[in-house]
Design an enzyme around this catalytic site. Structure first.
Site, PDB file in Angstrom:
ATOM      1  N   HIS A 190       0.740   2.016   7.427  1.00 35.30           N
ATOM      2  CA  HIS A 190      -0.077   2.539   6.322  1.00 35.30           C
ATOM      3  C   HIS A 190      -1.092   1.495   5.871  1.00 35.30           C
ATOM      4  O   HIS A 190      -0.729   0.466   5.291  1.00 35.30           O
ATOM      5  CB  HIS A 190       0.818   2.936   5.138  1.00 35.30           C
ATOM      6  CG  HIS A 190       0.064   3.655   4.061  1.00 35.30           C
ATOM      7  ND1 HIS A 190       0.270   4.989   3.781  1.00 35.30           N
ATOM      8  CD2 HIS A 190      -0.900   3.239   3.217  1.00 35.30           C
ATOM      9  CE1 HIS A 190      -0.545   5.359   2.796  1.00 35.30           C
ATOM     10  NE2 HIS A 190      -1.261   4.301   2.431  1.00 35.30           N
ATOM     11  N   HIS A 240      -5.598   0.855   4.724  1.00 34.93           N
ATOM     12  CA  HIS A 240      -6.923   1.390   4.393  1.00 34.93           C
ATOM     13  C   HIS A 240      -7.972   0.418   4.918  1.00 34.93           C
ATOM     14  O   HIS A 240      -8.376  -0.509   4.222  1.00 34.93           O
ATOM     15  CB  HIS A 240      -7.083   1.573   2.880  1.00 34.93           C
ATOM     16  CG  HIS A 240      -6.178   2.623   2.332  1.00 34.93           C
ATOM     17  ND1 HIS A 240      -6.598   3.923   2.112  1.00 34.93           N
ATOM     18  CD2 HIS A 240      -4.867   2.584   1.993  1.00 34.93           C
ATOM     19  CE1 HIS A 240      -5.570   4.629   1.657  1.00 34.93           C
ATOM     20  NE2 HIS A 240      -4.508   3.844   1.569  1.00 34.93           N
ATOM     21  N   GLN A 286      -9.555  11.138  -0.288  1.00 36.48           N
ATOM     22  CA  GLN A 286      -9.240  10.223  -1.399  1.00 36.48           C
ATOM     23  C   GLN A 286      -9.425  10.878  -2.777  1.00 36.48           C
ATOM     24  O   GLN A 286      -8.654  10.645  -3.704  1.00 36.48           O
ATOM     25  CB  GLN A 286     -10.132   8.974  -1.298  1.00 36.48           C
ATOM     26  CG  GLN A 286     -10.082   8.027  -2.485  1.00 36.48           C
ATOM     27  CD  GLN A 286      -8.810   7.212  -2.550  1.00 36.48           C
ATOM     28  OE1 GLN A 286      -8.644   6.261  -1.803  1.00 36.48           O
ATOM     29  NE2 GLN A 286      -7.899   7.591  -3.437  1.00 36.48           N
ATOM     30  N   HIS A 328      -0.515  10.617   1.339  1.00 37.86           N
ATOM     31  CA  HIS A 328      -0.177   9.887   0.128  1.00 37.86           C
ATOM     32  C   HIS A 328       0.533  10.907  -0.756  1.00 37.86           C
ATOM     33  O   HIS A 328      -0.064  11.910  -1.133  1.00 37.86           O
ATOM     34  CB  HIS A 328      -1.434   9.400  -0.576  1.00 37.86           C
ATOM     35  CG  HIS A 328      -2.080   8.234   0.082  1.00 37.86           C
ATOM     36  ND1 HIS A 328      -2.623   8.297   1.331  1.00 37.86           N
ATOM     37  CD2 HIS A 328      -2.256   6.952  -0.351  1.00 37.86           C
ATOM     38  CE1 HIS A 328      -3.122   7.101   1.645  1.00 37.86           C
ATOM     39  NE2 HIS A 328      -2.906   6.268   0.647  1.00 37.86           N
ATOM     40  N   GLU A 382       2.479   9.240  -5.427  1.00 42.00           N
ATOM     41  CA  GLU A 382       2.310   7.816  -5.769  1.00 42.00           C
ATOM     42  C   GLU A 382       2.076   7.729  -7.266  1.00 42.00           C
ATOM     43  O   GLU A 382       0.957   7.507  -7.748  1.00 42.00           O
ATOM     44  CB  GLU A 382       1.145   7.183  -4.991  1.00 42.00           C
ATOM     45  CG  GLU A 382       1.120   5.670  -5.148  1.00 42.00           C
ATOM     46  CD  GLU A 382      -0.048   5.000  -4.431  1.00 42.00           C
ATOM     47  OE1 GLU A 382      -0.919   5.714  -3.904  1.00 42.00           O
ATOM     48  OE2 GLU A 382      -0.076   3.760  -4.402  1.00 42.00           O
ATOM     49  N   ASP A 386      -0.752  -1.317   3.325  1.00 45.35           N
ATOM     50  CA  ASP A 386      -1.584  -0.498   2.443  1.00 45.35           C
ATOM     51  C   ASP A 386      -2.952  -1.139   2.177  1.00 45.35           C
ATOM     52  O   ASP A 386      -3.967  -0.591   2.556  1.00 45.35           O
ATOM     53  CB  ASP A 386      -0.865  -0.206   1.127  1.00 45.35           C
ATOM     54  CG  ASP A 386      -1.413   1.019   0.410  1.00 45.35           C
ATOM     55  OD1 ASP A 386      -2.307   1.685   0.965  1.00 45.35           O
ATOM     56  OD2 ASP A 386      -0.946   1.331  -0.697  1.00 45.35           O
ATOM     57  N   TRP A 418      -7.621  -2.161  -4.856  1.00 44.16           N
ATOM     58  CA  TRP A 418      -6.267  -1.936  -5.365  1.00 44.16           C
ATOM     59  C   TRP A 418      -5.399  -3.185  -5.332  1.00 44.16           C
ATOM     60  O   TRP A 418      -4.431  -3.300  -6.067  1.00 44.16           O
ATOM     61  CB  TRP A 418      -5.583  -0.826  -4.544  1.00 44.16           C
ATOM     62  CG  TRP A 418      -6.258   0.489  -4.696  1.00 44.16           C
ATOM     63  CD1 TRP A 418      -6.018   1.422  -5.666  1.00 44.16           C
ATOM     64  CD2 TRP A 418      -7.304   1.038  -3.874  1.00 44.16           C
ATOM     65  NE1 TRP A 418      -6.848   2.501  -5.500  1.00 44.16           N
ATOM     66  CE2 TRP A 418      -7.650   2.302  -4.408  1.00 44.16           C
ATOM     67  CE3 TRP A 418      -7.986   0.582  -2.741  1.00 44.16           C
ATOM     68  CZ2 TRP A 418      -8.629   3.111  -3.849  1.00 44.16           C
ATOM     69  CZ3 TRP A 418      -8.974   1.385  -2.189  1.00 44.16           C
ATOM     70  CH2 TRP A 418      -9.289   2.636  -2.735  1.00 44.16           C
TER      71      TRP A 418
HETATM   72 FE   FE2 Z   1      -2.536   4.107   0.712  1.00 42.85          FE
END
Ligand code: FE2
Length: 432
Positions: free
Chosen positions: A58, A60, A153, A211, A214, A310, A316
């Site tokens: 996982h 991005h 997203q 996702h 979360e 991630d 993030w």
């Molecule tokens: Fe993610």
């Protein structure tokens, strides 16, 4: 058979010690103790751990290494991260995404990561990031398997046009269907998005990785819909729920009903400990919830569970180094998986388990598997988790693609050795 390379005296992740691995034609030809064979090159592993490569289930890659653009995340929350990404998106160019992604893949290879499943944002009429990451996928293929997930997203139903851009992205070659049901406007729309996206995957014969939940909201139960849709559409074994953090806060009775449903549907789970220990619990005072999903309970129920990285230096998460041992180290602490058997399961959660989730073929240490191997400055998986040591040798199809010198501390202490190998694998150097 003419062998290209033999790795001698290697320790294997399953506990076998002092084994030899013979390589021919980019594949593992034999694994055994004291192999009676000769090769063009021999490498003495000296009792160090030789593992199949790390796999990140996982990530991005369209956002990675963009930290500070256009500003930093002040609250540290998921929602500010999404807003920040929205501010950055109009300023992205294909060249900068490609350049940052290639730099990240260099880093990943140096850490022994040889396969990454990356979500790519499709909420952009230009599909800039999709084009960029498809180009990156093509360019890194000789040394890294990049699997792309079409990720809405801003919400599949919430962002107008997502159905159309999703279809275009899949037509372009993105191979997994993503989703973000907890970000849709209502619970009902979240559930509807799961159903629609699973139908898209079923119609096209693709995998799914959403996702999912979360959030710290215990009533966010989209994983239930995801598992049920998986069964309804016959997608067993092809679906992954990523994050699943609401399970941390769910009522135990409900979870006792949910776990068997997830297991029965063959849905696998990806926990992202570095990001979720930072992002979850932000609305709590004290005590603050950890927010990671129920990793050992999912494993005990028979669910395939992986740890993902991630984010690395993006809206993030401002840290990260492409080191899946760093990820697993955090995961085992957050999950209270500090027993030896549990730590071994955490090593598997960054190697064999994500390889299954991605559907990697010929992954492993059996004869016939690709000779994709990582030698670490550690003797076994638990020592690797403890030390997060240098990846001394990274082989792709039997060829060296990265190497690093062992970490040796030089000491200047009265009556003590002059140097220290942190893994204590090699004999200590004599004082000169
Ligand atoms: Fe993610």
């Amino acid at each position: 058979m003419s062998l290209e390379l033999i790795l001698r005296n290697a320790n294997l992740p399953d506990g076998r010690r002092g084994f030899d691995i013979a390589i021919a034609g980019g594949r593992i030809a034999a694994v055994g103790s004291n192999l009676d064979a000769q090769a063009g090159e021999e490498i003495d592993a000296s009792g160090r751990l030789v593992s199949p490569p790390f796999v990140d289930a996982h990530f991005h890659m369209d956002a990675t290494l963009s930290l500070g653009l256009p500003r930093l995340n002040r609250s540290g929350t998921l929602l500010e991260g999404i807003a920040l990404w929205g501010e950055l998106k109009p300023h992205l160019t294909q060249e900068t995404i490609v350049e940052r992604a290639l730099r990240y893949c260099d880093l990943a290879i140096s850490q022994g990561v040889m396969a990454i499943r990356s979500h790519v944002d499709i909420c952009d009429e230009r599909l800039l990031a999709v084009e960029a990451l498809l180009e990156v996928k093509r360019r890194v293929q000789p040394y890294l398997d990049l699997q792309l997930v079409a990720f809405p997203q801003d919400g599949y139903l919430r962002w107008p046009g997502a159905a159309e851009t999703l279809a275009r992205a899949l037509d372009m070659g993105v191979e997994v269907v993503g989703g973000i049901p907890h970000f849709e406007r209502t619970m009902a729309e979240g559930a509807k998005s799961v159903k629609l996206l699973c139908e898209v995957a079923a119609a096209r014969g693709l995998r799914v990785d959403m996702h999912c939940d979360e959030t710290d909201d215990p009533l966010s139960r989209h994983i239930e819909t995801l598992a049920a849709e998986t069964k309804r559409l016959g997608l067993e074994g092809r679906v992954t729920g990523s994050h699943l953090t609401s399970m941390h806060s769910m009522d135990n009775y409900y979870v006792s009903k949910l776990l068997p449903l997830i297991a029965e549907s063959g849905v696998s789970a990806v926990a992202n400990p570095l990001i979720n220990i930072g992002i979850q619990g932000r609305h709590d005072s004290y005590p603050k919830r950890r927010g990671m999903t129920r990793v050992p309970e999912l494993m005990d129920a028979g669910v395939t569970v992986a740890f993902g990285h991630d984010c690395v230096m993006d809206p993030w998460y401002s840290l990260g180094s492409a080191d899946m041992l760093d990820v697993a180290h955090m995961g085992l602490h957050v999950a209270h998986m500090t027993g030896r058997a549990d730590m071994t399961r955490c090593f598997e959660a960054v190697t064999t388990a994500p390889a299954r989730i991605l559907g990697l073929e010929n992954y492993g240490l059996e004869p016939g598997c690709h000779a994709d191997l990582v030698m670490l400055q550690a003797r076994d998986p638990i020592e690797a988790l403890r030390l997060k040591p240098p990846r001394l040798l990274v082989l792709r199809r039997g060829k060296m693609v990265a190497r690093r010198d062992p970490l040796i501390a030089r000491l200047d202490l009265p009556g003590r050795p002059a140097s220290l190998d942190l893994s204590e694998t090699a004999p200590l150097e004599k004082e000169s």
